[in-house]
Design an enzyme around this catalytic site. Structure first.
Site, mmCIF file in Angstrom:
data_model
loop_
_atom_site.group_PDB
_atom_site.id
_atom_site.type_symbol
_atom_site.label_atom_id
_atom_site.label_comp_id
_atom_site.label_asym_id
_atom_site.label_seq_id
_atom_site.Cartn_x
_atom_site.Cartn_y
_atom_site.Cartn_z
ATOM 1 N N HIS A 172 -42.183 -102.653 22.853
ATOM 2 C CA HIS A 172 -41.048 -103.090 22.038
ATOM 3 C C HIS A 172 -41.352 -103.199 20.546
ATOM 4 O O HIS A 172 -40.542 -103.704 19.774
ATOM 5 C CB HIS A 172 -40.472 -104.409 22.565
ATOM 6 C CG HIS A 172 -41.350 -105.598 22.392
ATOM 7 N ND1 HIS A 172 -41.112 -106.560 21.448
ATOM 8 C CD2 HIS A 172 -42.468 -105.984 23.037
ATOM 9 C CE1 HIS A 172 -42.042 -107.499 21.531
ATOM 10 N NE2 HIS A 172 -42.884 -107.169 22.497
ATOM 11 N N GLN A 199 -49.273 -104.121 16.349
ATOM 12 C CA GLN A 199 -48.518 -103.916 15.100
ATOM 13 C C GLN A 199 -48.991 -102.685 14.336
ATOM 14 O O GLN A 199 -48.317 -102.238 13.403
ATOM 15 C CB GLN A 199 -48.657 -105.150 14.192
ATOM 16 C CG GLN A 199 -48.127 -106.433 14.784
ATOM 17 C CD GLN A 199 -46.599 -106.545 14.746
ATOM 18 O OE1 GLN A 199 -45.903 -105.788 14.058
ATOM 19 N NE2 GLN A 199 -46.067 -107.494 15.506
ATOM 20 N N THR A 216 -49.565 -109.032 25.588
ATOM 21 C CA THR A 216 -50.097 -110.323 26.044
ATOM 22 C C THR A 216 -50.924 -110.111 27.308
ATOM 23 O O THR A 216 -52.072 -110.587 27.412
ATOM 24 C CB THR A 216 -48.938 -111.304 26.342
ATOM 25 O OG1 THR A 216 -48.212 -111.516 25.136
ATOM 26 C CG2 THR A 216 -49.447 -112.627 26.886
ATOM 27 N N ASN A 260 -49.577 -109.524 12.711
ATOM 28 C CA ASN A 260 -48.134 -109.568 12.951
ATOM 29 C C ASN A 260 -47.374 -110.434 11.951
ATOM 30 O O ASN A 260 -46.168 -110.326 11.837
ATOM 31 C CB ASN A 260 -47.838 -110.060 14.378
ATOM 32 C CG ASN A 260 -48.607 -111.312 14.737
ATOM 33 O OD1 ASN A 260 -49.832 -111.333 14.662
ATOM 34 N ND2 ASN A 260 -47.908 -112.357 15.119
ATOM 35 N N THR A 276 -45.546 -102.391 41.904
ATOM 36 C CA THR A 276 -44.842 -101.105 41.872
ATOM 37 C C THR A 276 -44.737 -100.590 40.443
ATOM 38 O O THR A 276 -44.378 -101.343 39.532
ATOM 39 C CB THR A 276 -43.433 -101.259 42.497
ATOM 40 O OG1 THR A 276 -43.609 -101.700 43.841
ATOM 41 C CG2 THR A 276 -42.661 -99.950 42.478
ATOM 42 N N CYS A 315 -43.447 -115.553 18.122
ATOM 43 C CA CYS A 315 -44.000 -116.180 19.326
ATOM 44 C C CYS A 315 -44.401 -117.626 19.073
ATOM 45 O O CYS A 315 -44.751 -118.345 19.989
ATOM 46 C CB CYS A 315 -45.213 -115.407 19.813
ATOM 47 S SG CYS A 315 -44.917 -113.652 19.882
HETATM 48 N N1 PMP Z 1 -50.308 -108.984 19.695
HETATM 49 C C1 PMP Z 1 -49.602 -108.832 18.571
HETATM 50 C C2 PMP Z 1 -50.324 -108.459 17.308
HETATM 51 C C3 PMP Z 1 -48.223 -109.003 18.571
HETATM 52 O O1 PMP Z 1 -47.533 -108.851 17.442
HETATM 53 C C4 PMP Z 1 -47.583 -109.346 19.775
HETATM 54 C C5 PMP Z 1 -46.077 -109.558 19.828
HETATM 55 N N2 PMP Z 1 -45.582 -110.346 18.803
HETATM 56 C C6 PMP Z 1 -48.358 -109.485 20.932
HETATM 57 C C7 PMP Z 1 -49.720 -109.295 20.848
HETATM 58 C C8 PMP Z 1 -47.740 -109.851 22.239
HETATM 59 O O2 PMP Z 1 -46.875 -108.854 22.687
HETATM 60 P P1 PMP Z 1 -45.902 -109.141 23.908
HETATM 61 O O3 PMP Z 1 -45.132 -110.361 23.561
HETATM 62 O O4 PMP Z 1 -45.059 -107.914 23.976
HETATM 63 O O5 PMP Z 1 -46.744 -109.324 25.121
#
Ligand code: PMP
Length: 380
Positions: free
Chosen positions: A201, A179, A74, A151, A240, A326
């Protein structure tokens, strides 16, 4: 029965080996890597530099300076888009698609005073139309930003072709590869991608760490810091440095290097097994997304006559989702953009799997689904 985890597209479990690699940087080498006057700081700095080297080698970028450690994709998406918009005379245009993650779409919408957003068409399976992309490029276009793999539906884009078209017109290309990274090797130099965003993650590292990768100095020089302060990371992103975080990313990419093929093989097997169970019972389903160009760990599916609310309830021992984690609760803009009818949108579930998923687990899921369908429609 314990709940089985099938939501790898939302987030992956953290690999124990990643945790082991990080632990010393919490427990022993906890110095601040920017404090080169202390032994602890120097040791932490060495770990930071080593991790940068591993990441630069894996993703093949010109120098470790092109790595910006962020809190996740993000932030990386925000950073690159806001930089590119800020660096030119207004008004400007950015080309994207309607199947981007919200962190791209909402960032662009928040800049609507200074940017005209051009949405490129897709073919109904989520693959963007390359001729349409090219026809939309104008002299005001400052960036092409396209998701590497979606995603929700898993469709993979032809990123090399997109890069080639963008560059032919002198426009930089950013790929949100969050992804894609777990399933395909990305080589920014060879594939000619100027910027890549990703999150730890989705590759068995923790939440809250990610990267913006810049292919070369030219790409890096266009970046304008959005978070200023102590000047860490050559001033591109103050704060940091999260040493355990970057160590986790380095370890996670080493594991991808060694295990991506076997991870994908596990996923392919699970995909096949799942559909064999459904097909054997004649379950009427629709698989969303491209049938050939798709990431291995994703099934986006709707079952004729069933809603996702029914399916989630019937399959409650399995952690699956309706779409993007999300944007839970909202109608999927991705399914809408690929032209799914309303009943498909409201009936879609997403099953995400990966390194630690087991064949018997997906069989259990498929059988449960079949049993539910048969009870509702076949009275048995
Ligand atoms: N881009 C894509 C294609 C994602 O799948 C995601 C997480 N679902 C994000 C951006 C955002 O990642 P994060 O929530 O770790 O910032």
């Amino acid at each position: 029965m314990q709940t089985v985890y099938f939501d790898y597209n939302a987030t992956t479990p953290v690999d124990e080996r990643v945790v082991s690699a990080m632990l010393p940087y919490y427990l022993n080498v906890y110095g601040n890597p920017s404090n080169m006057n202390s032994a602890h700081g120097k040791e932490a700095n060495r770990a930071y530099k080593r991790s940068l080297r591993t990441i630069a080698d894996y993703f093949r970028i010109e120098s470790t300076d092109g790595i910006i450690l962020t809190s996740g994709a993000t932030e990386s998406n925000n950073l690159v888009i806001k930089s590119l918009v800020g660096s030119v005379k207004k008004p400007c245009r950015i080309i994207t698609s309607k199947i981007e993650h919200d962190s791209v779409i909402k960032t662009l919408e928040s800049l609507s005073d200074s940017v005209i957003i051009d949405y490129v068409e897709n073919d109904g399976s989520g693959r963007i139309n390359l001729a349409d992309l090219e026809s939309r490029i104008t002299e005001d276009t400052v960036l092409v930003t396209i998701i590497g793999a979606n995603n929700e539906i898993g469709t993979i884009q032809p990123i090399e072709e997109i890069a080639e078209i963008a560059h032919r017109h002198g426009v930089p290309f950013h790929c949100d590869a969050t992804q894609l990274v777990p399933h395909r090797r990305i080589d920014l130099l060879a594939q000619n991608i100027d910027y890549v965003s990703m999150s730890g993650h989705k590759i068995y590292a923790p939440k809250g760490v990610g990267l913006l990768l810049c292919r070369d100095d030219r790409a890096l020089n266009r970046i304008t810091p959005q978070i200023v302060g102590g000047g860490q990371q050559n001033g591109y992103r103050s704060g940091t440095i999260n040493v355990p975080g970057i160590v986790s990313l380095a370890e996670a990419v080493k594991l991808l290097d060694a295990e991506m093929e076997s991870d994908n093989a596990i996923c392919n097997e699970l995909f096949g097994v799942f559909f064999r169970v459904l097909d054997a019972e004649g379950i009427p389903y629709r698989l969303n997304g491209d049938t050939m160009n798709r990431i291995e760990g994703n099934i986006s599916i709707s079952i004729e006559g069933l809603t996702s609310v029914q399916l989630l309830a019937a399959l409650s021992e399995f952690s699956i989702s309706t779409g993007s984690a999300c944007s839970t609760g909202k109608e999927s803009h991705v399914l809408r953009a690929i032209g799914c009818p309303k009943e498909v949108i409201s009936g879609t579930i997403r099953i995400g799997y990966g390194r630690f998923s087991k064949r018997e687990e997906i069989i259990a899921l498929a059988e449960k689904l079949v049993g539910y369908y048969n009870r509702v429609y076949r009275n048995n």
